[in-house]
Motif scaffolding. Sequence first.
Motif, PDB file in Angstrom:
ATOM      1  N   UNK A  96       0.826  -1.210   0.000  1.00 40.99           N
ATOM      2  CA  UNK A  96       0.000   0.000   0.000  1.00 40.99           C
ATOM      3  C   UNK A  96       0.862   1.263   0.000  1.00 40.99           C
ATOM      4  N   UNK A  97       2.052   1.165   0.563  1.00 41.58           N
ATOM      5  CA  UNK A  97       2.939   2.335   0.597  1.00 41.58           C
ATOM      6  C   UNK A  97       3.485   2.676  -0.790  1.00 41.58           C
ATOM      7  N   UNK A  98       3.655   1.680  -1.616  1.00 44.35           N
ATOM      8  CA  UNK A  98       4.190   1.925  -2.972  1.00 44.35           C
ATOM      9  C   UNK A  98       3.244   2.827  -3.770  1.00 44.35           C
ATOM     10  N   UNK A  99       1.930   2.518  -3.864  1.00 45.00           N
ATOM     11  CA  UNK A  99       1.049   3.434  -4.593  1.00 45.00           C
ATOM     12  C   UNK A  99       0.961   4.812  -3.931  1.00 45.00           C
ATOM     13  N   UNK A 100       1.018   4.839  -2.582  1.00 39.48           N
ATOM     14  CA  UNK A 100       0.985   6.133  -1.907  1.00 39.48           C
ATOM     15  C   UNK A 100       2.194   6.983  -2.310  1.00 39.48           C
ATOM     16  N   UNK A 101       3.368   6.369  -2.264  1.00 37.12           N
ATOM     17  CA  UNK A 101       4.586   7.105  -2.632  1.00 37.12           C
ATOM     18  C   UNK A 101       4.519   7.570  -4.080  1.00 37.12           C
ATOM     19  N   UNK A 102       4.012   6.716  -4.942  1.00 34.89           N
ATOM     20  CA  UNK A 102       3.910   7.084  -6.358  1.00 34.89           C
ATOM     21  C   UNK A 102       2.970   8.271  -6.539  1.00 34.89           C
ATOM     22  N   UNK A 105       4.503  11.520  -4.838  1.00 34.40           N
ATOM     23  CA  UNK A 105       5.651  12.135  -5.509  1.00 34.40           C
ATOM     24  C   UNK A 105       5.363  12.515  -6.956  1.00 34.40           C
ATOM     25  N   UNK A 106       4.636  11.657  -7.667  1.00 35.07           N
ATOM     26  CA  UNK A 106       4.417  11.905  -9.092  1.00 35.07           C
ATOM     27  C   UNK A 106       3.203  12.802  -9.325  1.00 35.07           C
ATOM     28  N   UNK A 107       2.240  12.791  -8.374  1.00 32.47           N
ATOM     29  CA  UNK A 107       1.020  13.600  -8.512  1.00 32.47           C
ATOM     30  C   UNK A 107       1.292  15.062  -8.777  1.00 32.47           C
ATOM     31  N   UNK A 108       2.141  15.728  -7.998  1.00 31.31           N
ATOM     32  CA  UNK A 108       2.400  17.159  -8.257  1.00 31.31           C
ATOM     33  C   UNK A 108       3.013  17.402  -9.651  1.00 31.31           C
ATOM     34  N   UNK A 109       3.835  16.459 -10.110  1.00 27.03           N
ATOM     35  CA  UNK A 109       4.412  16.630 -11.449  1.00 27.03           C
ATOM     36  C   UNK A 109       3.324  16.555 -12.518  1.00 27.03           C
ATOM     37  N   UNK A 110       2.396  15.648 -12.369  1.00 31.08           N
ATOM     38  CA  UNK A 110       1.302  15.508 -13.327  1.00 31.08           C
ATOM     39  C   UNK A 110       0.423  16.749 -13.292  1.00 31.08           C
ATOM     40  N   UNK A 111       0.157  17.249 -12.073  1.00 30.90           N
ATOM     41  CA  UNK A 111      -0.659  18.460 -11.955  1.00 30.90           C
ATOM     42  C   UNK A 111       0.022  19.630 -12.651  1.00 30.90           C
ATOM     43  N   UNK A 128      -6.814  13.547  -2.356  1.00 37.98           N
ATOM     44  CA  UNK A 128      -7.761  12.431  -2.369  1.00 37.98           C
ATOM     45  C   UNK A 128      -7.104  11.184  -2.960  1.00 37.98           C
ATOM     46  N   UNK A 129      -6.300  11.384  -4.008  1.00 32.10           N
ATOM     47  CA  UNK A 129      -5.593  10.248  -4.616  1.00 32.10           C
ATOM     48  C   UNK A 129      -4.553   9.689  -3.645  1.00 32.10           C
ATOM     49  N   UNK A 130      -3.885  10.576  -2.875  1.00 29.14           N
ATOM     50  CA  UNK A 130      -2.894  10.116  -1.877  1.00 29.14           C
ATOM     51  C   UNK A 130      -3.542   9.222  -0.829  1.00 29.14           C
ATOM     52  N   UNK A 131      -4.789   9.480  -0.523  1.00 28.89           N
ATOM     53  CA  UNK A 131      -5.498   8.666   0.468  1.00 28.89           C
ATOM     54  C   UNK A 131      -6.229   7.506  -0.205  1.00 28.89           C
ATOM     55  N   UNK A 132      -6.904   7.766  -1.306  1.00 32.54           N
ATOM     56  CA  UNK A 132      -7.776   6.788  -1.940  1.00 32.54           C
ATOM     57  C   UNK A 132      -7.054   5.628  -2.592  1.00 32.54           C
ATOM     58  N   UNK A 133      -5.968   5.904  -3.316  1.00 35.43           N
ATOM     59  CA  UNK A 133      -5.252   4.832  -4.019  1.00 35.43           C
ATOM     60  C   UNK A 133      -4.676   3.817  -3.031  1.00 35.43           C
ATOM     61  N   UNK A 134      -3.996   4.239  -1.967  1.00 33.80           N
ATOM     62  CA  UNK A 134      -3.525   3.242  -0.999  1.00 33.80           C
ATOM     63  C   UNK A 134      -4.679   2.513  -0.297  1.00 33.80           C
ATOM     64  N   UNK A 135      -5.769   3.234  -0.046  1.00 35.35           N
ATOM     65  CA  UNK A 135      -6.918   2.592   0.605  1.00 35.35           C
ATOM     66  C   UNK A 135      -7.502   1.510  -0.300  1.00 35.35           C
ATOM     67  N   UNK A 136      -7.606   1.772  -1.583  1.00 28.80           N
ATOM     68  CA  UNK A 136      -8.093   0.765  -2.524  1.00 28.80           C
ATOM     69  C   UNK A 136      -7.128  -0.423  -2.589  1.00 28.80           C
ATOM     70  N   UNK A 137      -5.847  -0.129  -2.600  1.00 32.57           N
ATOM     71  CA  UNK A 137      -4.854  -1.210  -2.621  1.00 32.57           C
ATOM     72  C   UNK A 137      -4.960  -2.055  -1.344  1.00 32.57           C
ATOM     73  N   UNK A 138      -5.143  -1.374  -0.222  1.00 29.27           N
ATOM     74  CA  UNK A 138      -5.259  -2.072   1.064  1.00 29.27           C
ATOM     75  C   UNK A 138      -6.470  -2.999   1.070  1.00 29.27           C
TER      76      UNK A 138
END
Length: 178
Positions: A96-102, A105-111, A128-138
């Motif tokens: 779950x930490x891997x998608x969170x880190x991605x 770190x990468x979210x601001x670059x995409x924005x 929301x993606x920082x919270x939601x993506x790891x939660x979905x993975x979990x």
Amino acid sequence: MPVAQPPLEISEDLERFSCSYCGTEQIVKRAGGAVWLKKIETAVRDVQKGTDRTAAELALVRLERELEAARESREKLIREAQAKRNLAQARRLMQCLIPFAAVFLIGPLIILLLDESFSGLSIFVWLAACVGVPALAFQSIKVLPIDIQPALAEIDGRIAQIQERMEMNRSILDAPPA
């Protein structure tokens, strides 16, 4: 009128004989100039009781070792199952930490590439993606239960058998000697 029996004569070399009247086998015992008779059945029974007590003492020592080994085996099984569960949970968290880190770190670059300005909406989507993506993975990664109940039941059954045999041997030792 009963027939009088002749007196019993026991020679020095006689150690055992059978009564011609009743058929009982006797052992001749001698000590301090006295001679007495003991039924072989009684002597065998006394030897058997002594043997049973000795066997019970030896069995208790062995059974104590078996009981300790069974208890250690039970504890080891529980420890290993808990270690496997802890490892599975740690792997789940790492995955779950891997998608969170991605996303973090990468979210601001995409924005920056898509929006060029950090608007309130883009920051909200990023958080929301920082919270939601790891939660979905979990939620998608399941930690399977480790079923040790059959093995525990087997060990507990063995422990109960050992304790039962120990009680049986203690009762032999607690019985008054004959």
